[in-house]
Motif scaffolding. Structure first.
Motif, PDB file in Angstrom:
ATOM      1  N   ASN A 139      48.913  41.524  44.683  1.00 48.77           N
ATOM      2  CA  ASN A 139      47.509  41.217  44.456  1.00 48.77           C
ATOM      3  C   ASN A 139      46.956  42.254  43.487  1.00 48.77           C
ATOM      4  O   ASN A 139      46.635  43.379  43.879  1.00 48.77           O
ATOM      5  CB  ASN A 139      46.735  41.237  45.777  1.00 48.77           C
TER       6      ASN A 139
ATOM      7  N   LEU B 281      38.588  49.207  38.673  1.00 50.14           N
ATOM      8  CA  LEU B 281      39.023  48.048  39.445  1.00 50.14           C
ATOM      9  C   LEU B 281      39.716  46.981  38.610  1.00 50.14           C
ATOM     10  O   LEU B 281      40.452  46.159  39.151  1.00 50.14           O
ATOM     11  CB  LEU B 281      37.830  47.417  40.174  1.00 50.14           C
TER      12      LEU B 281
ATOM     13  N   ALA C  90      43.370  43.848  44.112  1.00 49.63           N
ATOM     14  CA  ALA C  90      43.135  44.801  45.203  1.00 49.63           C
ATOM     15  C   ALA C  90      43.625  46.175  44.770  1.00 49.63           C
ATOM     16  O   ALA C  90      44.820  46.413  44.657  1.00 49.63           O
ATOM     17  CB  ALA C  90      43.847  44.336  46.468  1.00 49.63           C
ATOM     18  N   ARG C  91      42.712  47.092  44.540  1.00 52.22           N
ATOM     19  CA  ARG C  91      43.079  48.433  44.075  1.00 52.22           C
ATOM     20  C   ARG C  91      43.185  49.432  45.230  1.00 52.22           C
ATOM     21  O   ARG C  91      43.637  50.555  45.037  1.00 52.22           O
ATOM     22  CB  ARG C  91      42.045  48.940  43.072  1.00 52.22           C
ATOM     23  N   GLU C  92      42.743  49.036  46.424  1.00 53.91           N
ATOM     24  CA  GLU C  92      42.856  49.862  47.624  1.00 53.91           C
ATOM     25  C   GLU C  92      42.226  51.239  47.428  1.00 53.91           C
ATOM     26  O   GLU C  92      42.801  52.280  47.782  1.00 53.91           O
ATOM     27  CB  GLU C  92      44.320  49.998  48.053  1.00 53.91           C
TER      28      GLU C  92
ATOM     29  N   TRP D  46      35.502  40.923  46.418  1.00 50.80           N
ATOM     30  CA  TRP D  46      36.055  40.542  47.717  1.00 50.80           C
ATOM     31  C   TRP D  46      37.326  41.321  48.046  1.00 50.80           C
ATOM     32  O   TRP D  46      37.553  41.699  49.200  1.00 50.80           O
ATOM     33  CB  TRP D  46      36.331  39.042  47.730  1.00 50.80           C
ATOM     34  N   ASN D  47      38.154  41.580  47.038  1.00 47.38           N
ATOM     35  CA  ASN D  47      39.416  42.274  47.277  1.00 47.38           C
ATOM     36  C   ASN D  47      39.263  43.792  47.319  1.00 47.38           C
ATOM     37  O   ASN D  47      40.250  44.499  47.576  1.00 47.38           O
ATOM     38  CB  ASN D  47      40.433  41.890  46.199  1.00 47.38           C
ATOM     39  N   ASN D  48      38.079  44.281  47.066  1.00 45.10           N
ATOM     40  CA  ASN D  48      37.793  45.718  47.153  1.00 45.10           C
ATOM     41  C   ASN D  48      36.491  45.916  47.921  1.00 45.10           C
ATOM     42  O   ASN D  48      35.578  46.614  47.471  1.00 45.10           O
ATOM     43  CB  ASN D  48      37.695  46.334  45.753  1.00 45.10           C
TER      44      ASN D  48
END
Length: 293
Positions: free
Chosen positions: A31, A275, A34-36, A229-231
């Motif tokens: 993904n 991001l 998504a940078r986490e 949403w992914n971060n």
């Protein structure tokens, strides 16, 4: 001797299930959105925005001064033409149009990265790489702003009926001292929060994306929402910082926008840089709705 069987013989050494391939789970896919990043990365973006603000500060401060003057003029005109019932929705709707207005600040932060100096003229007259798609983005955000304004009027009518707005000197005590006022604050605040969250998610990265990449407006909106949403943790923290500083600006009679608006604009550029994968920023962006010619 001829056989009386009409069906072909079954293959020897195989059962009836051996011809059906086994179902295996799909291979995991990375993904890339998504940078986490931890939530406190938002504080780093704020510090980097502060650094950009005070690197060649005059253009940024003049930019913020212009935003303050226009905002104060709009509020004054609302009172002048007895449209003061639009003041609170307009202040909330400022969050919708904010990323679009900050385009020049993104340009300055980008130029600082490459060691170039930016003038106020270069910040005001921006040429996004996506061309007309940036204009289409502005139309979309403006329509969302107008939709929120209409929703605010409808919410007022649901609680207080179709009657003239009593004015700020009467409505403020009514809102905070009556059950109907509290109900309006709760419902209106909830609806406004939904509008603000949606507008923030679709625009916070879409506008710098259209500036830096060659894509279409709808794809930029969708990718921006996916990035948020992914971060989620770090973006909730950044959204809280944006809201808190904007409320400080409102508490100072909008004077705080002179510093707060450039600070948040520069910080948003660094959020986009952290991001968004670097290869997507430099090359052709993916398109969710339109295929490149």
């Amino acid at each position: 001797m001829l056989s009386d069987r009409n069906t072909p013989p079954e293959p020897e050494g195989h059962d009836e299930h051996s011809l059906i391939p086994e179902v295996v789970p799909p291979l995991p896919r990375e993904n890339r959105l998504a940078r986490e990043l931890p939530w406190h990365t938002a504080l780093k973006w704020l510090r980097e925005g502060w650094s950009d603000l005070w690197t060649n500060p005059v253009p940024s401060l003049l930019y913020g001064l212009g935003v303050f003057i226009v905002s104060a003029l709009v509020v004054w005109l609302m009172f002048r033409f007895e449209l003061d019932y639009f003041v609170f929705p307009a202040l909330a709707g400022f969050m919708v149009l904010g990323p679009l207005i900050a385009n020049g600040l993104y340009v300055k932060s980008r130029n600082i990265e490459i060691g170039a100096r930016t003038s106020l003229f270069g910040m005001l007259f921006v040429r996004p790489r996506s061309g007309p798609s940036a204009l289409f983005m502005g139309v979309i955000l403006l329509m969302l702003f107008l939709l929120w304004m209409r929703a605010a009027v409808l919410i007022w009518a649901l609680f207080f009926g179709i009657k003239p707005f009593p004015g700020m000197d009467e409505i403020i005590p009514t809102l905070f001292t009556t059950p109907t006022g509290w109900a309006l604050l709760i419902v209106g605040g909830s609806v406004g929060a939904l509008f603000a969250a949606f507008a923030f998610s679709i625009s916070v990265f879409a506008v710098p994306m259209l500036l830096q990449e060659k894509t279409d407006a709808l794809s930029a909106l969708g990718i921006s929402m996916a990035m948020v949403w992914n971060n989620l943790a770090v973006m909730i923290a950044w959204g809280a910082i944006v809201l808190a500083l904007f409320l400080v600006s409102v508490a100072t009679g909008l004077l705080g926008l002179i510093i707060v608006f450039p600070l948040l604009g520069h910080g948003t550029w660094h959020a986009y840089r952290d991001l968004r994968p670097a290869d997507r920023q430099e090359g052709e962006s993916e398109r969710l709705f339109l295929q490149p010619v």
